[in-house]
Design an enzyme around this catalytic site. Structure first.
Site, PDB file in Angstrom:
ATOM      1  N   GLU A  88      -9.499 -10.439  -7.597  1.00 29.69           N
ATOM      2  CA  GLU A  88      -8.577  -9.298  -7.499  1.00 29.69           C
ATOM      3  C   GLU A  88      -7.511  -9.330  -8.594  1.00 29.69           C
ATOM      4  O   GLU A  88      -7.143  -8.290  -9.143  1.00 29.69           O
ATOM      5  CB  GLU A  88      -7.930  -9.287  -6.105  1.00 29.69           C
ATOM      6  CG  GLU A  88      -8.951  -8.953  -5.016  1.00 29.69           C
ATOM      7  CD  GLU A  88      -8.471  -9.250  -3.596  1.00 29.69           C
ATOM      8  OE1 GLU A  88      -7.292  -9.620  -3.417  1.00 29.69           O
ATOM      9  OE2 GLU A  88      -9.292  -9.110  -2.662  1.00 29.69           O
ATOM     10  N   LYS A 108       0.839  -1.200   0.000  1.00 31.96           N
ATOM     11  CA  LYS A 108       0.000   0.000   0.000  1.00 31.96           C
ATOM     12  C   LYS A 108       0.882   1.261   0.000  1.00 31.96           C
ATOM     13  O   LYS A 108       2.110   1.169   0.184  1.00 31.96           O
ATOM     14  CB  LYS A 108      -0.913  -0.044   1.225  1.00 31.96           C
ATOM     15  CG  LYS A 108      -1.870  -1.250   1.234  1.00 31.96           C
ATOM     16  CD  LYS A 108      -2.778  -1.233   2.459  1.00 31.96           C
ATOM     17  CE  LYS A 108      -3.639  -2.474   2.521  1.00 31.96           C
ATOM     18  NZ  LYS A 108      -4.561  -2.453   3.686  1.00 31.96           N
ATOM     19  N   ASN A 116      -1.515  -0.082   7.214  1.00 34.72           N
ATOM     20  CA  ASN A 116      -0.996  -1.412   7.537  1.00 34.72           C
ATOM     21  C   ASN A 116      -0.174  -2.059   6.416  1.00 34.72           C
ATOM     22  O   ASN A 116      -0.080  -3.277   6.320  1.00 34.72           O
ATOM     23  CB  ASN A 116      -2.105  -2.322   8.053  1.00 34.72           C
ATOM     24  CG  ASN A 116      -3.228  -2.490   7.064  1.00 34.72           C
ATOM     25  OD1 ASN A 116      -3.095  -2.120   5.904  1.00 34.72           O
ATOM     26  ND2 ASN A 116      -4.327  -3.064   7.498  1.00 34.72           N
ATOM     27  N   ARG A 138       3.031  -6.946   9.061  1.00 34.89           N
ATOM     28  CA  ARG A 138       2.359  -5.886   9.823  1.00 34.89           C
ATOM     29  C   ARG A 138       2.892  -5.812  11.253  1.00 34.89           C
ATOM     30  O   ARG A 138       3.044  -4.733  11.821  1.00 34.89           O
ATOM     31  CB  ARG A 138       0.851  -6.109   9.818  1.00 34.89           C
ATOM     32  CG  ARG A 138       0.203  -5.807   8.469  1.00 34.89           C
ATOM     33  CD  ARG A 138      -1.262  -6.193   8.448  1.00 34.89           C
ATOM     34  NE  ARG A 138      -1.915  -5.842   7.195  1.00 34.89           N
ATOM     35  CZ  ARG A 138      -3.112  -6.273   6.832  1.00 34.89           C
ATOM     36  NH1 ARG A 138      -3.791  -7.084   7.639  1.00 34.89           N
ATOM     37  NH2 ARG A 138      -3.643  -5.901   5.678  1.00 34.89           N
ATOM     38  N   ARG A 140      -1.400 -14.605   3.936  1.00 33.12           N
ATOM     39  CA  ARG A 140      -2.099 -13.900   5.027  1.00 33.12           C
ATOM     40  C   ARG A 140      -1.355 -14.079   6.351  1.00 33.12           C
ATOM     41  O   ARG A 140      -1.281 -13.160   7.155  1.00 33.12           O
ATOM     42  CB  ARG A 140      -3.538 -14.421   5.162  1.00 33.12           C
ATOM     43  CG  ARG A 140      -4.425 -14.134   3.967  1.00 33.12           C
ATOM     44  CD  ARG A 140      -5.019 -12.751   3.976  1.00 33.12           C
ATOM     45  NE  ARG A 140      -6.000 -12.550   5.026  1.00 33.12           N
ATOM     46  CZ  ARG A 140      -6.754 -11.455   5.146  1.00 33.12           C
ATOM     47  NH1 ARG A 140      -6.635 -10.468   4.267  1.00 33.12           N
ATOM     48  NH2 ARG A 140      -7.616 -11.336   6.126  1.00 33.12           N
ATOM     49  N   TYR A 158     -12.121  -2.887  -2.788  1.00 35.35           N
ATOM     50  CA  TYR A 158     -12.649  -3.006  -1.423  1.00 35.35           C
ATOM     51  C   TYR A 158     -14.181  -3.001  -1.396  1.00 35.35           C
ATOM     52  O   TYR A 158     -14.771  -2.581  -0.399  1.00 35.35           O
ATOM     53  CB  TYR A 158     -12.086  -1.892  -0.548  1.00 35.35           C
ATOM     54  CG  TYR A 158     -10.683  -2.150  -0.044  1.00 35.35           C
ATOM     55  CD1 TYR A 158     -10.377  -3.321   0.674  1.00 35.35           C
ATOM     56  CD2 TYR A 158      -9.661  -1.233  -0.253  1.00 35.35           C
ATOM     57  CE1 TYR A 158      -9.093  -3.560   1.138  1.00 35.35           C
ATOM     58  CE2 TYR A 158      -8.372  -1.469   0.226  1.00 35.35           C
ATOM     59  CZ  TYR A 158      -8.103  -2.636   0.919  1.00 35.35           C
ATOM     60  OH  TYR A 158      -6.826  -2.874   1.394  1.00 35.35           O
ATOM     61  N   HIS A 203      -1.609  -5.510   1.489  1.00 39.98           N
ATOM     62  CA  HIS A 203      -2.862  -6.254   1.319  1.00 39.98           C
ATOM     63  C   HIS A 203      -2.552  -7.649   0.792  1.00 39.98           C
ATOM     64  O   HIS A 203      -1.649  -7.820  -0.028  1.00 39.98           O
ATOM     65  CB  HIS A 203      -3.772  -5.556   0.298  1.00 39.98           C
ATOM     66  CG  HIS A 203      -4.841  -6.453  -0.240  1.00 39.98           C
ATOM     67  ND1 HIS A 203      -6.011  -6.724   0.434  1.00 39.98           N
ATOM     68  CD2 HIS A 203      -4.888  -7.211  -1.367  1.00 39.98           C
ATOM     69  CE1 HIS A 203      -6.738  -7.586  -0.276  1.00 39.98           C
ATOM     70  NE2 HIS A 203      -6.078  -7.893  -1.368  1.00 39.98           N
ATOM     71  N   THR A 247      -5.167  -7.976  10.901  1.00 44.36           N
ATOM     72  CA  THR A 247      -5.573  -6.605  10.578  1.00 44.36           C
ATOM     73  C   THR A 247      -5.338  -5.657  11.752  1.00 44.36           C
ATOM     74  O   THR A 247      -4.824  -4.550  11.574  1.00 44.36           O
ATOM     75  CB  THR A 247      -7.072  -6.581  10.209  1.00 44.36           C
ATOM     76  OG1 THR A 247      -7.348  -7.637   9.305  1.00 44.36           O
ATOM     77  CG2 THR A 247      -7.463  -5.254   9.578  1.00 44.36           C
ATOM     78  N   PHE A 269     -15.287   3.050   7.821  1.00 47.50           N
ATOM     79  CA  PHE A 269     -13.916   3.343   7.393  1.00 47.50           C
ATOM     80  C   PHE A 269     -13.726   3.312   5.878  1.00 47.50           C
ATOM     81  O   PHE A 269     -12.627   3.525   5.373  1.00 47.50           O
ATOM     82  CB  PHE A 269     -12.921   2.384   8.066  1.00 47.50           C
ATOM     83  CG  PHE A 269     -13.178   0.920   7.785  1.00 47.50           C
ATOM     84  CD1 PHE A 269     -12.693   0.317   6.629  1.00 47.50           C
ATOM     85  CD2 PHE A 269     -13.895   0.141   8.688  1.00 47.50           C
ATOM     86  CE1 PHE A 269     -12.922  -1.027   6.364  1.00 47.50           C
ATOM     87  CE2 PHE A 269     -14.121  -1.218   8.436  1.00 47.50           C
ATOM     88  CZ  PHE A 269     -13.634  -1.794   7.267  1.00 47.50           C
TER      89      PHE A 269
END
Ligand code: RTP
Ligand code: MG
Length: 151
Positions: free
Chosen positions: A129, A12, A115, A105, A88, A52, A118, A94, A60
């Site tokens: 995606e 990100k 964070n 993270r 993941r 998203y 993704h 998260t 948010f």
């Protein structure tokens, strides 16, 4: 062409700004995964909203879209055994308090809205995606010359 599992992984804007691209790419490479596509780009609002979509309407959502479109991201497709679930795990949870040290993270972030990275949360999400962010012809299937530790 037949290939093993793929995941959409994206650094990100905060991860790019903090110059963590090399660190993150290196972690996936060393784990034994194959990079099959990568590009740097600043996502449009439309693309961020589509990406998203599941969070549309949540409190948010707007700040999430604003954040993702605030600067360049580094979008990637990684391939290998159980890449979706393992990716993941490598990324971490998260919520900052739940993201363990040793995860991306957990090692580099303290803010749920900043964070760093993704990763697709299921094989179905990954397929959606990857199609959203990449053209099929930009996905590079390749086999390691030295067989053995890359699946
Ligand atoms: P991502 O989709 O970005 O990989 O993150 P994730 O699966 O770990 O988390 P997800 O539930 O999909 O949420 C997407 C992003 O929205 C932000 N978020 N903020 N303020 C909040 O309570 C909240 N919850 C989620 C995070 O930046 C999260 O990465
Ligand atoms: Mg998610």
């Amino acid at each position: 062409m037949e290939h093993s599992e793929r995941s959409f992984i994206m650094i990100k804007p905060d991860g790019v700004q903090r110059q963590l691209i090399g660190e993150i790419v290196s972690r996936f490479e060393r784990r034994g995964y194959k990079l099959v596509a990568a590009k740097m780009m600043t996502p449009s609002v439309q693309l961020a909203k589509q990406h998203y979509a599941e969070h549309d309407g949540k409190p948010f959502f707007e700040s999430l879209v604003n954040f993702l479109t605030s600067g360049p991201v580094f979008a990637m497709v990684w391939e290998g055994k159980d890449i979706v679930a393992t990716g993941r795990k490598m990324i971490g949870k998260t919520k900052p308090l739940e993201s363990d040290p040793g995860t991306i993270r957990g090692d580099f972030g303290i803010d749920v809205g900043r964070n760093i990275i993704h990763g697709s949360d299921s094989v179905d999400s990954a397929n959606r995606e990857i199609k959203l962010w990449f053209h099929a012809e930009d996905l590079n299937s390749w086999k390691p010359v030295t067989q053995g530790w890359i699946y």
